[in-house]
Design a protein around this motif. Structure first.
Motif, PDB file in Angstrom:
ATOM      1  N   UNK A  56       0.943  -1.188  -0.102  1.00 60.63           N
ATOM      2  CA  UNK A  56       0.157  -0.124  -0.218  1.00 60.63           C
ATOM      3  C   UNK A  56       0.734   1.383   0.169  1.00 60.63           C
ATOM      4  N   UNK A  57       2.057   1.063   0.936  1.00 54.74           N
ATOM      5  CA  UNK A  57       3.124   2.264   0.505  1.00 54.74           C
ATOM      6  C   UNK A  57       3.320   2.308  -0.339  1.00 54.74           C
ATOM      7  N   UNK A  70       0.993   3.961  -2.731  1.00 50.55           N
ATOM      8  CA  UNK A  70       0.972   5.615  -2.358  1.00 50.55           C
ATOM      9  C   UNK A  70       2.275   6.425  -3.214  1.00 50.55           C
ATOM     10  N   UNK A  98       1.692   7.231  -6.039  1.00 52.54           N
ATOM     11  CA  UNK A  98       0.469   8.087  -6.514  1.00 52.54           C
ATOM     12  C   UNK A  98       1.147   9.618  -5.985  1.00 52.54           C
ATOM     13  N   UNK A  99       2.262   9.688  -5.357  1.00 53.76           N
ATOM     14  CA  UNK A  99       2.519  10.624  -4.848  1.00 53.76           C
ATOM     15  C   UNK A  99       3.227  11.379  -5.818  1.00 53.76           C
ATOM     16  N   UNK A 137       1.663  12.313  -8.990  1.00 57.59           N
ATOM     17  CA  UNK A 137       0.828  13.551  -8.318  1.00 57.59           C
ATOM     18  C   UNK A 137       1.898  14.965  -8.480  1.00 57.59           C
ATOM     19  N   UNK A 138       3.437  14.668  -8.826  1.00 54.29           N
ATOM     20  CA  UNK A 138       4.437  15.744  -8.531  1.00 54.29           C
ATOM     21  C   UNK A 138       4.643  15.542  -9.915  1.00 54.29           C
ATOM     22  N   UNK A 194       1.493  18.145 -10.252  1.00 54.79           N
ATOM     23  CA  UNK A 194       1.911  19.561 -10.570  1.00 54.79           C
ATOM     24  C   UNK A 194       2.934  19.895 -10.594  1.00 54.79           C
ATOM     25  N   UNK A 236       3.475  23.777 -11.454  1.00 58.17           N
ATOM     26  CA  UNK A 236       2.647  24.925 -10.031  1.00 58.17           C
ATOM     27  C   UNK A 236       4.150  25.842  -9.338  1.00 58.17           C
ATOM     28  N   UNK A 241      -4.303  25.013  -0.467  1.00 54.28           N
ATOM     29  CA  UNK A 241      -3.351  24.415  -0.558  1.00 54.28           C
ATOM     30  C   UNK A 241      -2.694  24.415   1.291  1.00 54.28           C
ATOM     31  N   UNK A 251       0.829   9.024   5.887  1.00 52.32           N
ATOM     32  CA  UNK A 251      -0.549   7.551   6.068  1.00 52.32           C
ATOM     33  C   UNK A 251      -0.093   7.853   7.572  1.00 52.32           C
ATOM     34  N   UNK A 310       2.984  18.572  -3.096  1.00 48.45           N
ATOM     35  CA  UNK A 310       2.803  18.462  -3.813  1.00 48.45           C
ATOM     36  C   UNK A 310       0.643  18.890  -3.999  1.00 48.45           C
ATOM     37  N   UNK A 311       0.289  19.588  -4.189  1.00 46.40           N
ATOM     38  CA  UNK A 311      -0.319  20.340  -4.364  1.00 46.40           C
ATOM     39  C   UNK A 311      -1.750  19.281  -3.271  1.00 46.40           C
ATOM     40  N   UNK A 312      -1.869  19.282  -2.383  1.00 49.75           N
ATOM     41  CA  UNK A 312      -3.067  19.025  -1.450  1.00 49.75           C
ATOM     42  C   UNK A 312      -3.415  19.896  -0.619  1.00 49.75           C
ATOM     43  N   UNK A 363      -6.716  14.532   1.468  1.00 40.38           N
ATOM     44  CA  UNK A 363      -7.198  14.709  -0.413  1.00 40.38           C
ATOM     45  C   UNK A 363      -6.219  13.737  -0.515  1.00 40.38           C
ATOM     46  N   UNK A 364      -5.572  13.112   0.880  1.00 41.29           N
ATOM     47  CA  UNK A 364      -4.503  11.599  -0.169  1.00 41.29           C
ATOM     48  C   UNK A 364      -5.411  10.298  -0.792  1.00 41.29           C
ATOM     49  N   UNK A 365      -5.125   9.283  -1.032  1.00 41.88           N
ATOM     50  CA  UNK A 365      -6.226   9.656  -1.287  1.00 41.88           C
ATOM     51  C   UNK A 365      -6.183   8.028  -1.066  1.00 41.88           C
ATOM     52  N   UNK A 408      -6.363   4.696   2.313  1.00 37.80           N
ATOM     53  CA  UNK A 408      -5.174   3.331   2.179  1.00 37.80           C
ATOM     54  C   UNK A 408      -5.871   2.380   1.724  1.00 37.80           C
TER      55      UNK A 408
END
Lengths: 266, 200
Positions: A105-106, A109, A112-113, A116-117, A120, A123, B71, B112, B166-168, B173-175, B177
């Motif tokens: 899961x980590x 995650x 996902x990060x 996301x990076x 984003x 920005x 943010x 997390x 990370x624009x959170x 807002x993290x998905x 787990x």
């Protein structure tokens, strides 16, 4: 056999790998102190020096190094080893699956990060010199300011000056007694030395005696003592009658008279 | 005189408050929460939110080179995306440049499970986390968050900068787990399959 005989030069151990193994097995060497990566690197280096790879050698080394790693891991995490050893095979499998799932899961995650990076990445914003994060408070044990003040007050008192009186031996000037005896002799023809200096400190008495000798040397007085330790009698020699100049220049006269005195006393 | 006398409140219009908020956001170097904005503007939080909507409409993507964003638990201005290329030529961004896989995994674990200590991170990842954590602290993405109750190890949490990079809007807002897969039962099944194939 390369696997057992290649020589190691580590911080904690120097010698053949074979010896390292037996020392570890006999508990004479702590595995915690051994950097196993260095062992692997040393082996790979030896291997690279050879033209062809001996698979049996490599296999043996893998078995040995992996058991060393397991031993070391158990040594580093004894509690966890107990914890896992207590588990039934069923539970152990459960625990392993749970941990793997957590890690997966980590990893997801983290993926996902990463996405996301990338998304984003365009920005842009202003970054302040200090991040918002407040500094963690370091907790102190409960303090008593009154105790601190008391301790500091004790330190603030200046220490007593150390007396050096016992070290000093002050000699009064001889001239002081010269003047004193002369003035006494001006009033009286003779006096008793012991009564005159009675009550003075020993040092002063000694200086007074020096003054007395000085006066005798100058021929101003005559000294008498009946017996050893008997009182010393001091009597005036009337110089002024013999020589008028003595009053104005006693020193000169004393020098002059000294010879006559010596002659007379002799 | 049947109507009660009404006190005419001389509160400045929301448009004026919006201008104040724009000014506050320009001088701030970090996101400001509604409460902080309200305190600085000496105004009501509800009115500040109303004003923020005005500001957001004015500073929106496609409308302006400056964009208002929500943010890291606050509001901040950033450059619009169509200006990103130009901004990239002017600035480097060392904070997020070259984040390794280990660093991203560590960030995910702390985000997390945080606050958590280095041993906690090492437990999940199976390798020591010391240098990775030190690197992330240096980048300003992790910060110390006191000590753990039992072992007294230093615990870490992610910083507002992490959320910003990370624009959170917040860590929420993290998905979830659970949505990220890694179902223990499924892994168990696969482990057993592997074991079975070995045994065969």
């Amino acid at each position: 056999m390369l696997a057992r005989e290649f020589v190691l030069d580590l911080d904690a151990f120097e010698g053949p790998f074979d010896l390292l193994l037996s020392l570890v097995l006999r508990d004479e060497l702590e595995l915690v102190d051994i950097d196993l990566v260095e062992v692997v690197v040393a082996f790979v280096e030896r291997l690279a020096e050879r033209d062809e790879i001996d698979l049996e050698d490599c296999g043996e080394f893998l078995v040995l190094i992996s058991s060393l790693l397991e031993l070391k891991a158990r040594g580093l995490f004894p509690d966890e080893a107990d914890e896992l050893a207590e588990l039934e095979p069923e539970e152990a499998a459960e625990e392993l699956a749970r941990r793997l799932a957590e890690y997966r899961r980590m990893k997801a995650a983290a993926a996902w990060l990463t996405d996301r990076l990338a998304a984003e990445g365009d920005r842009f914003f202003r970054l302040g010199p200090a991040p918002l994060a407040p500094r963690p408070e370091r907790k102190l044990a409960p303090q008593a300011p009154a105790l601190l003040a008391e301790a500091l007050r004790a330190l603030a008192i200046p220490p007593k000056a150390v007396s050096l009186r016992h070290m000093e031996l002050r000699f009064p000037p001889v001239s002081q007694f010269l003047d004193r005896f002369r003035s006494v002799l001006a009033r009286r023809r003779r006096f008793d030395f012991d009564t005159e200096v009675a009550g003075l400190p020993r040092v002063d008495q000694a200086v007074a005696f020096l003054a007395l000798l000085e006066l005798r040397k100058a021929g101003e007085v005559e000294l008498e003592q009946g017996a050893p330790f008997a009182p010393i009698r001091v009597s005036r020699l009337d110089l002024s009658l013999e020589d008028d100049a003595a009053a104005t220049a006693p020193a000169a006269v004393a020098a002059q008279e000294g010879t006559t005195w010596t002659a007379r006393s002799a | 005189m049947d109507r009660p006398l009404r006190l005419v409140q001389a509160a400045p219009p929301v448009t004026q408050l919006a201008r104040v908020i724009e000014a506050l956001l320009v001088v701030a170097s970090q996101p400001l929460s509604v409460e902080e904005l309200a305190a600085a503007a000496a105004d009501d939080a509800a009115r500040v939110e109303e004003a923020l909507q005005l500001v957001a409409a004015r500073f929106a993507e496609g409308e302006s080179g400056i964009v208002l964003e929500h943010v890291a638990g606050g509001y901040a201005f950033r450059a619009s995306r169509d200006a990103a290329e130009a901004c990239g030529r002017l600035f480097e961004r060392p904070v997020e440049r070259g984040l390794s896989q280990a660093a991203l995994e560590t960030l995910a674990i702390v985000a997390y499970l945080g606050p958590c200590s280095r041993p906690d991170i090492a437990r999940v990842r199976g390798v020591a986390a010391d240098s990775v954590v030190a690197n992330l602290v240096e980048r300003g993405l992790l910060a110390e968050a006191g000590r753990s109750d039992d072992a007294g190890a230093i615990e870490y949490r992610t910083t507002p900068l992490f959320e910003r990079i990370f624009g959170l809007g917040s860590l929420a807002e993290l998905p979830r787990l659970d949505d990220l897969g890694g179902d223990a039962a499924e892994i168990r099944k696969r482990l057993e399959q592997i074991a079975a194939s070995r045994g065969a």
